[in-house]
Scaffold this motif. Structure first.
Motif, PDB file in Angstrom:
ATOM      1  N   TYR A  73      38.300  36.207  35.762  1.00 25.45           N
ATOM      2  CA  TYR A  73      39.800  36.517  36.086  1.00 25.45           C
ATOM      3  C   TYR A  73      40.483  37.005  35.020  1.00 25.45           C
ATOM      4  CZ  TYR A  73      38.238  34.169  40.491  1.00 25.45           C
ATOM      5  OH  TYR A  73      37.567  33.707  41.384  1.00 25.45           O
ATOM      6  N   ALA A  74      41.326  37.718  35.236  1.00 25.88           N
ATOM      7  CA  ALA A  74      42.470  38.302  34.185  1.00 25.88           C
ATOM      8  C   ALA A  74      44.031  38.271  34.993  1.00 25.88           C
ATOM      9  CB  ALA A  74      42.204  39.460  33.576  1.00 25.88           C
ATOM     10  N   ALA A  75      44.827  38.367  34.238  1.00 28.01           N
ATOM     11  CA  ALA A  75      46.146  38.472  34.927  1.00 28.01           C
ATOM     12  C   ALA A  75      46.334  39.786  35.829  1.00 28.01           C
ATOM     13  CB  ALA A  75      47.265  38.711  33.742  1.00 28.01           C
ATOM     14  N   GLY A  76      46.651  39.413  37.055  1.00 23.14           N
ATOM     15  CA  GLY A  76      46.661  40.619  38.013  1.00 23.14           C
ATOM     16  C   GLY A  76      45.380  41.208  38.571  1.00 23.14           C
ATOM     17  N   ALA A  77      44.242  40.727  38.072  1.00 26.73           N
ATOM     18  CA  ALA A  77      42.884  41.290  38.411  1.00 26.73           C
ATOM     19  C   ALA A  77      41.942  40.369  38.158  1.00 26.73           C
ATOM     20  CB  ALA A  77      42.594  42.423  37.522  1.00 26.73           C
ATOM     21  N   SER A  78      40.681  40.596  38.950  1.00 22.54           N
ATOM     22  CA  SER A  78      39.563  39.818  38.907  1.00 22.54           C
ATOM     23  C   SER A  78      38.596  41.115  38.837  1.00 22.54           C
ATOM     24  CB  SER A  78      39.543  38.786  39.942  1.00 22.54           C
ATOM     25  OG  SER A  78      39.631  39.310  41.126  1.00 22.54           O
ATOM     26  N   TYR A  79      37.133  40.196  38.091  1.00 25.25           N
ATOM     27  CA  TYR A  79      36.076  41.380  38.054  1.00 25.25           C
ATOM     28  C   TYR A  79      34.649  40.530  38.275  1.00 25.25           C
ATOM     29  CZ  TYR A  79      39.691  43.736  35.115  1.00 25.25           C
ATOM     30  OH  TYR A  79      40.609  44.491  34.900  1.00 25.25           O
ATOM     31  N   VAL A  80      34.010  41.282  39.275  1.00 17.59           N
ATOM     32  CA  VAL A  80      32.770  40.654  39.567  1.00 17.59           C
ATOM     33  C   VAL A  80      31.779  41.322  38.649  1.00 17.59           C
ATOM     34  CG1 VAL A  80      30.768  40.584  41.210  1.00 17.59           C
ATOM     35  CG2 VAL A  80      33.275  40.212  42.059  1.00 17.59           C
TER      36      VAL A  80
END
Length: 235
Positions: free
Chosen positions: A190-197
């Motif tokens: 998870y990141a600020a304003g986004a998430s990554y699989v």
């Protein structure tokens, strides 16, 4: 940004017999499941886990215990009600082959966001609480251990799929397109304003590429062109 490894519990006695046990107590890993949990733990043995959070049900706690056993400095397993199995209500304890004959079964497959199980929980509520629990623990892990920390959450198949769907920006009606096997691992950052699989439904291979590399920042995500990957290690 911290990194969470979503671990579906290993095969249980109910999985082997084709039952939807839901929140029934006394459902443990079978012999195959115990072997799966041990293999999963070895895959993460070179990754120092900052935290291990688990559904309170036995099959998840037993899988989490296997993870602890392969950690050099094992954290205490934290029980999290937000990661407990969906409340399937009147469906709980019934055979999947019989449930497949119910009219609601097709709705569960095609439009799960609209489903509330008889005398049970809605799939939307299940998704909401699971995502909230994961994001809360992720923020706590990062605050306590830094942005390169890695932690594990042991939970149930539908919950892992719901969390992945949220991370991918998918509507809950599309979460059945995801597949999550017993003892498989999926990785989300998870990141600020986004998430990554970073990976999903992973069964094999050392996950050491997730381990923090000293003071270096976690590998960038969302890089144009795809980037070089984690130090050239395949996964």
């Amino acid at each position: 940004m911290a990194t969470v490894v979503l671990v579906r519990h290993a095969r249980s006695t109910a999985n082997a017999s084709g039952l939807l046990t839901g929140r029934l107590k006394g459902v443990h890993l079978d012999d195959t499941g115990r072997g799966q949990a041990e293999r999963a733990a070895r895959r993460l043995s070179s990754v120092p886990l900052a935290a291990i959070v688990s559904s309170p049900l036995e099959r998840c706690r037993e899988t989490a215990k296997a993870l602890v056993g392969e950690q050099a400095a094992p954290p205490k397993v934290v029980s999290e009600r937000g990661l407990v199995e969906c409340d399937y209500g009147a469906w709980q304890g019934r055979a999947l082959k019989d449930l497949a004959k119910e009219k609601l079964w097709k709705v569960v497959q095609q439009h799960p966001a609209s489903v509330t199980f008889p005398d049970g929980e809605s799939m939307a509520a299940m998704s909401s609480r699971a995502v909230a629990a994961i994001r809360r623990h992720d923020a706590e892990v990062e605050a306590a251990h830094g942005p390169n920390a890695v932690w594990a959450a042991v939970t149930h198949g539908d919950l892992v799929k719901a969390i992945l769907a949220d991370a991918l920006g998918l509507h809950l009606d599309q979460f059945q397109r995801l597949h999550v096997d017993p003892a498989s691992m999926s990785v989300v950052r998870y990141a600020a304003g986004a998430s990554y699989v970073l990976t999903s439904n992973s069964h094999e291979g050392d996950l050491g590429w997730l381990a923090p590399k000293g003071g270096k920042k976690a590998p960038a995500t969302g890089v144009v062109g795809g980037g070089a990957g984690p130090a050239g290690k395949g996964h």
